[in-house]
Design an enzyme around this catalytic site. Structure first.
Site, mmCIF file in Angstrom:
data_model
loop_
_atom_site.group_PDB
_atom_site.id
_atom_site.type_symbol
_atom_site.label_atom_id
_atom_site.label_comp_id
_atom_site.label_asym_id
_atom_site.label_seq_id
_atom_site.Cartn_x
_atom_site.Cartn_y
_atom_site.Cartn_z
ATOM 1 N N GLY A 143 11.098 32.015 19.770
ATOM 2 C CA GLY A 143 12.201 31.241 19.196
ATOM 3 C C GLY A 143 12.459 31.560 17.736
ATOM 4 O O GLY A 143 13.590 31.883 17.344
ATOM 5 N N LYS A 178 0.480 30.354 14.524
ATOM 6 C CA LYS A 178 -0.852 30.143 15.084
ATOM 7 C C LYS A 178 -1.359 31.267 15.975
ATOM 8 O O LYS A 178 -0.638 31.757 16.831
ATOM 9 C CB LYS A 178 -0.848 28.854 15.921
ATOM 10 C CG LYS A 178 -0.755 27.604 15.056
ATOM 11 C CD LYS A 178 -0.149 26.480 15.825
ATOM 12 C CE LYS A 178 -1.130 25.397 16.184
ATOM 13 N NZ LYS A 178 -0.605 24.572 17.280
ATOM 14 N N GLY A 237 8.870 30.425 24.599
ATOM 15 C CA GLY A 237 7.613 30.285 25.339
ATOM 16 C C GLY A 237 7.623 31.074 26.639
ATOM 17 O O GLY A 237 6.599 31.636 27.041
ATOM 18 N N ARG A 272 22.946 30.615 23.479
ATOM 19 C CA ARG A 272 22.487 30.360 24.849
ATOM 20 C C ARG A 272 23.645 30.082 25.805
ATOM 21 O O ARG A 272 23.570 30.426 26.977
ATOM 22 C CB ARG A 272 21.495 29.201 24.857
ATOM 23 C CG ARG A 272 20.174 29.637 24.265
ATOM 24 C CD ARG A 272 19.119 28.576 24.344
ATOM 25 N NE ARG A 272 17.821 29.193 24.150
ATOM 26 C CZ ARG A 272 16.707 28.538 23.868
ATOM 27 N NH1 ARG A 272 16.724 27.220 23.771
ATOM 28 N NH2 ARG A 272 15.571 29.174 23.715
HETATM 29 P P1 ADP Z 1 7.948 32.338 17.356
HETATM 30 O O1 ADP Z 1 8.760 31.062 17.558
HETATM 31 O O2 ADP Z 1 8.813 33.507 17.046
HETATM 32 O O3 ADP Z 1 6.990 32.574 18.478
HETATM 33 P P2 ADP Z 1 6.008 30.954 15.741
HETATM 34 O O4 ADP Z 1 6.565 29.646 16.218
HETATM 35 O O5 ADP Z 1 4.676 31.355 16.224
HETATM 36 O O6 ADP Z 1 7.050 32.125 16.021
HETATM 37 O O7 ADP Z 1 5.904 30.939 14.151
HETATM 38 C C1 ADP Z 1 6.983 30.693 13.299
HETATM 39 C C2 ADP Z 1 6.591 29.882 12.106
HETATM 40 O O8 ADP Z 1 5.489 30.479 11.421
HETATM 41 C C3 ADP Z 1 7.705 29.781 11.116
HETATM 42 O O9 ADP Z 1 8.096 28.421 10.999
HETATM 43 C C4 ADP Z 1 7.113 30.315 9.824
HETATM 44 O O10 ADP Z 1 7.502 29.574 8.676
HETATM 45 C C5 ADP Z 1 5.634 30.157 10.057
HETATM 46 N N1 ADP Z 1 4.833 31.059 9.207
HETATM 47 C C6 ADP Z 1 4.871 32.405 9.165
HETATM 48 N N2 ADP Z 1 4.044 32.880 8.217
HETATM 49 C C7 ADP Z 1 3.465 31.818 7.629
HETATM 50 C C8 ADP Z 1 2.494 31.647 6.576
HETATM 51 N N3 ADP Z 1 1.987 32.689 5.950
HETATM 52 N N4 ADP Z 1 2.129 30.376 6.268
HETATM 53 C C9 ADP Z 1 2.656 29.327 6.911
HETATM 54 N N5 ADP Z 1 3.563 29.406 7.911
HETATM 55 C C10 ADP Z 1 3.959 30.646 8.263
HETATM 56 MG MG MG Z 2 8.238 28.956 17.272
#
Ligand code: ADP
Ligand code: MG
Length: 390
Positions: free
Chosen positions: A349, A195, A372, A34
């Site tokens: 992230g 989620k 976000g 960053r």
């Molecule tokens: P981003 O930050 O890229 O938007 P998220 O914050 O939505 O992504 O999700 C990332 C998290 O999801 C990671 O910490 C990862 O470990 C978790 N994750 C991915 N697949 C699974 C799974 N099958 N069960 C539990 N956690 C998961």
């Molecule tokens: Mg995340």
């Protein structure tokens, strides 16, 4: 958006909101991505004869907290810029900070203390915004990662001073806008992560524009369960099952392919040492959690992406932090990165961290610095920090 091309900054004092929300461990910056991302704007301003005053938030301190001071960031910035950086450790909106900047001249750089130490920052206190504005002649917003927050250092100050987008801000908005307005087909979105509830807005917004959506990660289990499949002890958002069914229906109506995993790598606990088994996605026994997409799904997903002309990826396919559950994310990341003629963007992230860790980030057309913020931009087509510069 008004940009740096619209003004002359020669002999002006320019206050720049950057995104230096870097990971810190024991007072040491763990990743300087960053900080590096802010260099084009800083260099452009210095070359044009400005005095540059930088400020940012760092973490989520409640008031002044030594663990969240900007000192370590100032050191990293000094090293990368290869010139002195005047770090001012007072509250950024205080008279002391203003006094410490009085003799800052063109060509010099200052970094203020964490804006979240100011109680009025997150509340977008107009008095605080005025005090920030009193530090400079011009405001530049370059913190794309914070542009979804209507805070005093993002939106408040931009309403007082002449305000312009920095080069990073401009680049992010242009790159993400392409996904909304001029994406070539086949257009695929790859979604994963923890989620469904975090991603609903984006799914709804992109459904009318895309040809297909690949769903992996924990969120896949909410969709699988919504289809009546047996998902064992995998993560499910019970209160989103109905919504998942609605999204199936909408995808069908719009002729959008919605692909879920056909097999998963499961274990009884999230541990690199745990015994793992591959199950068909709908037949995970109780006691087992799906932690990554399986080898069959990796093949299907990679195959679907092979002819894509546009890909947006958000969310890891599995618990990529804990090998061996990083393989699905790696395979899908590689499949996207290998598309030579496609427009490929990764945002979020954890997904960006995964892309860097797996060594595929360099091959993407755009790697968004906003977690976000990038999702909210795709959902709404704008952000509070974009609006205020228009
Ligand atoms: P981003 O930050 O890229 O938007 P998220 O914050 O939505 O992504 O999700 C990332 C998290 O999801 C990671 O910490 C990862 O470990 C978790 N994750 C991915 N697949 C699974 C799974 N099958 N069960 C539990 N956690 C998961
Ligand atoms: Mg995340």
């Amino acid at each position: 958006m008004r940009t740096l091309k619209d003004i002359s900054v020669n002999n002006k004092r320019v206050l720049v909101r950057v995104d230096y929300n870097v990971p810190l461990k024991g007072g040491v910056v763990q990743d300087d991505t960053r900080v590096r991302a802010s260099l084009p704007t800083i260099s452009a301003l210095l070359e044009q004869g400005a005095a540059v005053i930088l400020f940012s938030h760092l973490g989520r301190p409640k008031g002044v907290d030594d663990a969240f001071r900007m000192g370590p960031v100032a050191e990293v910035l000094e090293r990368i810029l290869d010139r002195p950086v005047r770090y001012i450790a007072n509250l950024p909106g205080s008279p002391e900070t203003k006094a410490a900047l009085v003799d800052l001249v063109p060509g010099q750089v200052a970094l203020l203390e964490n804006v979240r130490f100011e109680p009025g920052e997150s509340k977008n206190d107009p008095e605080l915004a005025k005090r920030y504005a009193g530090l400079a002649d011009i405001f530049v917003l370059d913190a794309f990662g914070s542009a979804h927050r209507a805070h005093a250092s993002v939106v408040g100050v931009a309403m007082v001073l002449p305000a312009y987008a920095g080069l990073l801000m401009e680049k992010e908005v242009a790159a993400l806008s392409k996904l909304l307005t001029s994406a070539a087909s086949p257009y695929w979105v790859v979604l994963g992560g923890a989620k469904v509830s975090d991603k609903i807005g984006v799914i709804k917004q992109l459904l009318p524009k895309v040809n297909g959506i690949l769903i992996g990660g924990a969120m896949a289990f909410t969709f699988l369960k919504a289809q009546g499949k047996q998902v064992g002890d995998s993560l499910v958002e019970e209160d989103r099952l109905e919504l998942a069914r609605e999204l199936f229906t909408e995808a069908e109506q719009r002729d959008v392919a919605l692909l879920l995993p056909s097999d998963v790598v499961a274990a009884k606990e999230i541990s690199g040492a745990a015994e793992t088994k591959v199950f068909p996605a709908g037949e995970i026994p109780s006691g087992w959690k799906g932690l990554d997409i399986g080898p069959g799904t990796q093949g299907v997903f990679s195959g679907a992406l092979a002819t894509a002309k546009t890909v947006f990826w958000n969310g890891p396919m599995g618990v990529f932090e804990t090998p061996p559950f990083d393989r699905g994310t790696l395979q899908v990341g590689k499949a996207i990165a290998s598309l030579k003629t496609a427009y490929t963007v990764v945002g979020g992230g954890d997904s960006v961290a995964a892309a860097h860790r797996l060594g595929v980030a360099g091959a993407f057309s755009h790697v968004s610095t906003g977690g976000g913020a990038s999702l909210e931009f795709l959902e709404k087509g704008t952000l509070p920090g974009v609006e205020v510069l228009s």
